[in-house]
Design a protein around this motif. Structure first.
Motif, PDB file in Angstrom:
ATOM      1  N   ASN A   1      56.287  27.147  51.786  1.00  0.00           N
ATOM      2  CA  ASN A   1      57.628  26.573  51.736  1.00  0.00           C
ATOM      3  C   ASN A   1      58.430  27.015  50.517  1.00  0.00           C
ATOM      4  OD1 ASN A   1      57.159  25.025  54.110  1.00  0.00           O
ATOM      5  ND2 ASN A   1      56.025  23.519  52.877  1.00  0.00           N
ATOM      6  N   THR A   2      57.855  27.860  49.659  1.00  0.00           N
ATOM      7  CA  THR A   2      58.557  28.316  48.466  1.00  0.00           C
ATOM      8  C   THR A   2      58.392  29.824  48.328  1.00  0.00           C
ATOM      9  OG1 THR A   2      56.685  28.147  46.919  1.00  0.00           O
ATOM     10  CG2 THR A   2      57.946  26.136  47.341  1.00  0.00           C
ATOM     11  N   ASN A   3      59.114  30.376  47.362  1.00  0.00           N
ATOM     12  CA  ASN A   3      58.978  31.796  47.034  1.00  0.00           C
ATOM     13  C   ASN A   3      58.059  32.007  45.842  1.00  0.00           C
ATOM     14  OD1 ASN A   3      60.812  32.673  49.059  1.00  0.00           O
ATOM     15  ND2 ASN A   3      62.542  32.102  47.730  1.00  0.00           N
ATOM     16  N   ASN A   4      57.340  30.983  45.433  1.00  0.00           N
ATOM     17  CA  ASN A   4      56.480  31.083  44.257  1.00  0.00           C
ATOM     18  C   ASN A   4      55.277  31.977  44.534  1.00  0.00           C
ATOM     19  OD1 ASN A   4      58.162  29.207  42.930  1.00  0.00           O
ATOM     20  ND2 ASN A   4      57.081  27.527  43.933  1.00  0.00           N
ATOM     21  N   LYS A   5      54.941  32.798  43.545  1.00  0.00           N
ATOM     22  CA  LYS A   5      53.835  33.740  43.667  1.00  0.00           C
ATOM     23  C   LYS A   5      52.811  33.452  42.578  1.00  0.00           C
ATOM     24  CE  LYS A   5      56.175  36.340  46.687  1.00  0.00           C
ATOM     25  NZ  LYS A   5      55.755  36.602  48.076  1.00  0.00           N
ATOM     26  N   TYR A   6      51.564  33.845  42.864  1.00  0.00           N
ATOM     27  CA  TYR A   6      50.560  33.737  41.815  1.00  0.00           C
ATOM     28  C   TYR A   6      49.664  34.973  41.826  1.00  0.00           C
ATOM     29  CZ  TYR A   6      46.815  32.466  45.127  1.00  0.00           C
ATOM     30  OH  TYR A   6      45.894  32.460  46.132  1.00  0.00           O
ATOM     31  N   GLY A   7      49.016  35.189  40.701  1.00  0.00           N
ATOM     32  CA  GLY A   7      48.111  36.325  40.560  1.00  0.00           C
ATOM     33  C   GLY A   7      46.883  35.937  39.777  1.00  0.00           C
ATOM     34  N   VAL A   8      45.822  36.722  39.946  1.00  0.00           N
ATOM     35  CA  VAL A   8      44.552  36.464  39.271  1.00  0.00           C
ATOM     36  C   VAL A   8      44.042  37.765  38.666  1.00  0.00           C
ATOM     37  CG1 VAL A   8      42.149  35.760  39.558  1.00  0.00           C
ATOM     38  CG2 VAL A   8      43.942  34.564  40.815  1.00  0.00           C
ATOM     39  N   ASP A   9      43.588  37.699  37.413  1.00  0.00           N
ATOM     40  CA  ASP A   9      42.978  38.838  36.740  1.00  0.00           C
ATOM     41  C   ASP A   9      41.634  38.425  36.190  1.00  0.00           C
ATOM     42  OD1 ASP A   9      44.918  41.283  36.376  1.00  0.00           O
ATOM     43  OD2 ASP A   9      46.163  39.492  36.133  1.00  0.00           O
ATOM     44  N   ILE A  10      40.600  39.208  36.495  1.00  0.00           N
ATOM     45  CA  ILE A  10      39.250  38.966  35.982  1.00  0.00           C
ATOM     46  C   ILE A  10      38.749  40.253  35.327  1.00  0.00           C
ATOM     47  CG2 ILE A  10      36.870  38.361  36.568  1.00  0.00           C
ATOM     48  CD1 ILE A  10      37.972  36.931  39.047  1.00  0.00           C
ATOM     49  N   PHE A  11      38.253  40.120  34.117  1.00  0.00           N
ATOM     50  CA  PHE A  11      37.693  41.281  33.426  1.00  0.00           C
ATOM     51  C   PHE A  11      36.480  40.846  32.624  1.00  0.00           C
ATOM     52  CE2 PHE A  11      37.236  43.828  29.563  1.00  0.00           C
ATOM     53  CZ  PHE A  11      37.024  45.077  30.122  1.00  0.00           C
ATOM     54  N   GLY A  12      35.437  41.662  32.667  1.00  0.00           N
ATOM     55  CA  GLY A  12      34.250  41.398  31.867  1.00  0.00           C
ATOM     56  C   GLY A  12      33.518  42.686  31.565  1.00  0.00           C
ATOM     57  N   ILE A  13      32.918  42.759  30.402  1.00  0.00           N
ATOM     58  CA  ILE A  13      32.149  43.931  30.018  1.00  0.00           C
ATOM     59  C   ILE A  13      30.960  43.487  29.174  1.00  0.00           C
ATOM     60  CG2 ILE A  13      33.551  44.352  27.947  1.00  0.00           C
ATOM     61  CD1 ILE A  13      33.106  47.383  28.505  1.00  0.00           C
ATOM     62  N   ALA A  14      29.828  44.122  29.377  1.00  0.00           N
ATOM     63  CA  ALA A  14      28.618  43.767  28.628  1.00  0.00           C
ATOM     64  C   ALA A  14      27.749  45.000  28.451  1.00  0.00           C
ATOM     65  CB  ALA A  14      27.841  42.672  29.346  1.00  0.00           C
ATOM     66  N   LEU A  15      26.955  44.995  27.405  1.00  0.00           N
ATOM     67  CA  LEU A  15      25.934  46.010  27.169  1.00  0.00           C
ATOM     68  C   LEU A  15      24.583  45.313  27.076  1.00  0.00           C
ATOM     69  CD1 LEU A  15      27.569  48.375  24.514  1.00  0.00           C
ATOM     70  CD2 LEU A  15      27.072  48.914  26.909  1.00  0.00           C
ATOM     71  N   MET A  16      23.586  45.852  27.768  1.00  0.00           N
ATOM     72  CA  MET A  16      22.216  45.343  27.690  1.00  0.00           C
ATOM     73  C   MET A  16      21.331  46.494  27.236  1.00  0.00           C
ATOM     74  SD  MET A  16      19.959  43.293  30.556  1.00  0.00           S
ATOM     75  CE  MET A  16      19.329  44.704  31.484  1.00  0.00           C
ATOM     76  N   HIS A  17      20.623  46.290  26.134  1.00  0.00           N
ATOM     77  CA  HIS A  17      19.836  47.363  25.527  1.00  0.00           C
ATOM     78  C   HIS A  17      18.390  46.920  25.316  1.00  0.00           C
ATOM     79  CE1 HIS A  17      18.918  50.883  23.117  1.00  0.00           C
ATOM     80  NE2 HIS A  17      18.442  50.081  22.157  1.00  0.00           N
TER      81      HIS A  17
END
Length: 367
Positions: free
Chosen positions: A199-215
């Motif tokens: 019923n509206t013009n409202n928009k949404y977005g999602v951003d996911i970021f992750g980084i890891a090192l296993m040694h």
């Protein structure tokens, strides 16, 4: 003194990533947002903080299901769901009108009564609230005024019958073997311009970021490098952000335009160990999580239907919400098991931390 009776319905979209929050719960918040900015911040802080920390701690799960690293260019693709439990003691919060300028329990003319109200996972409540304010006339007399209505305090999700009460944090990640028994792990996801409401013009977005090192650190220590165990050190960072672009206009009542954003961050440092027994691998880890999160609304909300009782002007509120939750560092200890059938893996583990967490998932791995 101004009493801000605004209707920023779209700000509630900032909570949608925390589903299972329902539309009925979101609707309850409309009345809270009609209070002053300070009251909105105070109430949101109490209501949402446990869920925010649950989600942020959950983001530290799913990074590993073994301490054994890949061979160069070996890889795995793993999906895990983590649920960090919110203790029963944090599913309610004490509402004290002394902490608010324009909110009190309905009928409490002395503004002295307190009540336990639900957080996001606190279940239902029968308590009702009302908005009120005071202003001083030119002759020095003080008058009290109200919105003329009461409303139910926002409910929470009823999780009393669940073994774990928390906000699910699903993760999908890719792990790639590098040199010197080191794995690079990456989480990434983005979605933009999705419809928030038909019923509206409202928009949404999602951003996911992750980084890891296993040694694999065992290889560098002569006294333990021949032990029949795999050992590794993992350092990872995850960030989740959701944004809602809103543009609302109800002529003669209110208008709102801007962007709401909600972020959650997690840094984890863990020492890992695992032992493979045929198709079964037992694994565990100890370490720390460093978590933080925040809610921010940039924009302008203009309310016309209830004006300043002194000037008669409509209220204009700019950038009404901006605060963060700093969870600091918390100790964590994990124990789990993984079942490997050909290149398919199934795993589950339990983490002891401030908000204990259960994780389970499946993946595909190629050494």
């Amino acid at each position: 003194m101004k009493l801000n009776f605004t209707k920023p319905i779209i700000i509630l979209g900032a909570f949608f990533f925390l589903s299972p929050i329902t539309k009925s719960v979101a609707q309850d918040f409309v009345n809270i947002f009609r209070a002053s900015e300070e009251d909105v911040t105070q109430y949101m802080d109490s209501y949402i903080e446990p869920a925010m920390f649950s989600f942020a701690n959950g983001m530290a799960g799913g990074w590993y299901n073994t301490a054994k690293t890949h061979k160069p260019l070996g890889f795995d693709l793993t999906f895990t769901v983590n649920v960090a439990n919110i203790p029963s003691s944090e599913r309610l919060f004490l509402f004290n009108p002394n902490d608010y300028g324009n909110l009190r329990l309905a009928g409490d003319l002395t503004s002295s009564q307190t009540a336990d109200l639900p957080t996001l996972v606190g279940g239902d409540t029968n308590e009702r609230l009302e908005l009120y304010g005071q202003y001083t006339a030119p002759d020095g007399s003080t008058y009290e005024y109200t919105s003329g209505e009461t409303f139910q305090a926002p409910d929470g999700i009823d999780v009393s019958d669940l073994p774990l009460a928390g906000v699910p944090a699903p993760t999908l990640q890719l792990g790639i073997g590098l040199i010197k028994n080191t794995d690079l792990k990456i989480r990434y996801g983005r979605a933009k311009d999705m419809e928030l409401d038909d019923n509206t013009n409202n928009k949404y977005g999602v951003d996911i970021f992750g980084i890891a090192l296993m040694h694999d650190f065992k290889q560098w220590i002569p006294g333990i490098k021949h032990l029949p165990l795999d050992m590794a050190l993992l350092v990872g960072y995850s960030r989740f952000k959701t944004t809602i672009d809103f543009d609302e206009n109800e002529p003669g009542v209110f208008s709102a335009e801007g962007t709401a954003s909600l972020t959650a961050n997690n840094t984890t440092i863990q020492a890992l160990v695992s032992k493979k027994l045929s198709i079964l691998t037992l694994y565990g880890g100890i370490g720390y999580n460093i978590v933080s999160s925040g809610i921010k609304v940039d924009g302008e909300i203009v309310n016309y239907d209830l004006t300043d009782v002194i000037t008669g002007e409509p209220y204009t509120v700019e950038d009404p919400v901006d605060f963060t939750y700093d969870g600091g560092s918390t100790f964590r200890g994990t124990a789990g098991m993984r079942l490997k059938l050909a290149f398919i893996t199934l795993h589950a583990d339990y983490t002891f931390q401030k908000y204990n967490m259960l994780s389970a998932g499946l993946g595909f791995t190629f050494r």
